[in-house]
Design an enzyme around this catalytic site. Structure first.
Site, short mmCIF file in Angstrom:
data_model
loop_
_atom_site.label_atom_id
_atom_site.label_comp_id
_atom_site.label_asym_id
_atom_site.label_seq_id
_atom_site.Cartn_x
_atom_site.Cartn_y
_atom_site.Cartn_z
N GLY A 158 -74.19 -3.05 50.57
CA GLY A 158 -73.70 -2.37 49.48
C GLY A 158 -74.32 -1.87 48.66
N GLU B 201 -72.41 -12.84 52.07
CA GLU B 201 -71.56 -13.05 50.96
C GLU B 201 -71.00 -14.73 50.84
OE1 GLU B 201 -69.11 -9.74 51.76
OE2 GLU B 201 -71.00 -8.34 50.95
N SER C 223 -75.85 -1.06 54.28
CA SER C 223 -75.82 0.44 53.79
C SER C 223 -76.02 1.44 55.08
CB SER C 223 -76.74 0.96 52.70
OG SER C 223 -76.26 0.09 51.74
N HIS D 157 -72.11 -14.58 57.05
CA HIS D 157 -72.44 -13.07 56.22
C HIS D 157 -72.83 -13.84 54.98
CE1 HIS D 157 -71.66 -9.76 53.93
NE2 HIS D 157 -71.66 -9.07 55.01
N GLU E 252 -79.19 -8.69 58.44
CA GLU E 252 -78.67 -8.00 57.42
C GLU E 252 -79.49 -8.27 55.99
OE1 GLU E 252 -74.19 -6.44 57.92
OE2 GLU E 252 -74.20 -8.44 56.99
N GLY F 271 -70.23 -2.35 56.63
CA GLY F 271 -69.19 -2.83 55.74
C GLY F 271 -68.62 -1.38 55.04
N GLY F 272 -68.95 -1.03 53.93
CA GLY F 272 -68.21 0.23 53.13
C GLY F 272 -67.92 1.22 54.00
N ASN G 251 -66.98 -4.58 59.19
CA ASN G 251 -66.40 -5.59 58.26
C ASN G 251 -65.77 -5.15 57.16
OD1 ASN G 251 -66.48 -7.65 56.69
ND2 ASN G 251 -68.61 -7.88 56.49
N TRP G 252 -64.56 -5.15 57.14
CA TRP G 252 -63.48 -4.70 56.09
C TRP G 252 -63.74 -5.43 54.91
CZ3 TRP G 252 -58.61 -2.87 59.13
CH2 TRP G 252 -58.87 -2.06 60.45
N LYS G 253 -64.27 -6.56 54.96
CA LYS G 253 -64.29 -7.53 53.91
C LYS G 253 -62.79 -7.52 53.29
CE LYS G 253 -68.89 -6.26 53.38
NZ LYS G 253 -70.28 -6.16 52.72
P1 PGA Z 1 -72.37 -2.38 53.69
O1 PGA Z 1 -72.21 -3.98 54.31
O2 PGA Z 1 -72.49 -1.74 55.14
O3 PGA Z 1 -71.43 -2.08 52.66
O4 PGA Z 1 -73.83 -2.47 53.20
C1 PGA Z 1 -72.81 -4.29 55.36
C2 PGA Z 1 -72.16 -5.78 55.52
O5 PGA Z 1 -71.80 -6.55 54.46
O6 PGA Z 1 -71.79 -6.21 56.69
#
Ligand code: PGA
Length: 250
Positions: A173, A97, A212, A95, A167, A233-234, A9-11
């Site tokens: 993050g 966010e 993470s 998600h 999640e 994510g990251g 997930n590149w956001k």
């Molecule tokens: P993260 O994000 O791996 O940076 O913790 C995961 C996500 O939001 O899908």
């Protein structure tokens, strides 16, 4: 037997130049991945570019969100049919966010989930609790409520062609991963809850862990009985790190 799926997930990260570099790097490593499914979810405007660069290979494409309607006067939304036009197979919905920063309700998330299925896309439904909810012992109540909104709209059958991503919001993050046992406990709860309605669907459902995940902790998480890969994510913004996670799922 259900397989494993790792999705990046590149956001809202990157530029045309960095997206090209990232997807080409992942592409180059794909022949080292044998059995795990792998997908990337770029920012929507880069979907055509990524689609063109991955060609017809094993790497699948997903969107980070999807309109809850099929078309019309819904400014800023993108319909499932449009995502299909550019080769998407998955759409992330709910998600944390989206839920917390953009106030998406369980019901809106359920409608997005339904829209993905109508368009022939596989929804990746994100669920998870806030830190204070966990500390108050509400983890299962929160995750259960998020699942119930989808069950109400789509029935248990809706999960036959879907993925769930657990999640925990406090792990996203933050560098603070849920321990394999903590994650497994919630994954088992999700599968049990759905199995009460349809054991076969629950057994085949891919339940990803997200929060993470890195090359260094992926193998331990993915070795748990009910953890079927990850939503990353990251670490998905670095081709080498992302491929290391894919290899851990392999
Ligand atoms: P993260 O994000 O791996 O940076 O913790 C995961 C996500 O939001 O899908």
């Amino acid at each position: 037997m259900r397989g494993k799926l790792v999705a990046g997930n590149w956001k809202m990260n990157g530029s045309l130049a960095s997206v090209r570099e990232l997807i080409d790097g992942i592409n180059r490593g794909m022949d080292t991945i044998q059995s795990a499914g792998v997908a990337v979810c770029p920012p929507a405007v880069y979907i055509p570019e990524v689609a063109a660069r991955i060609g017809g290979g094993r790497l699948a494409l997903g969107a980070q969100n999807i309109g809850d309607q099929d078309g019309g006067a819904f400014t800023g939304e993108i319909a499932g049919s449009m995502l299909r036009d550019f080769g998407c197979r998955y759409a992330v919905v709910g998600h944390s966010e989206r839920r917390s920063i953009y106030a998406e309700s369980d019901q809106l998330v359920a409608r997005r989930f339904a829209a993905a299925r109508r368009a022939g896309l596989v929804p990746i439904l994100c669920v998870g609790e806030l830190l204070e909810e966990r500390e108050q012992g509400f983890t299962e109540a929160v995750v259960g409520r998020q699942l119930d909104a989808v069950i109400e709209l789509e029935g248990i059958a809706g999960f036959a062609d879907a993925v769930v991503a657990y999640e925990p919001v406090w792990a996203i993050g933050t560098g603070r991963t849920a321990s394999p046992d903590q994650a497994q406990e919630v994954h088992a709860f999700i599968r049990r809850k759905l199995a009460d309605m349809d054991a076969g669907i629950a057994d085949r459902l891919i339940i990803q862990y997200g929060g993470s995940v890195k090359g260094a902790n992926a193998a331990e998480l993915f070795s748990m009985q009910d953890i079927d890969g990850g939503l990353i994510g990251g670490a998905s913004l670095d081709a080498g790190e992302f491929l290391a996670i894919c290899k851990a799922a392999d």
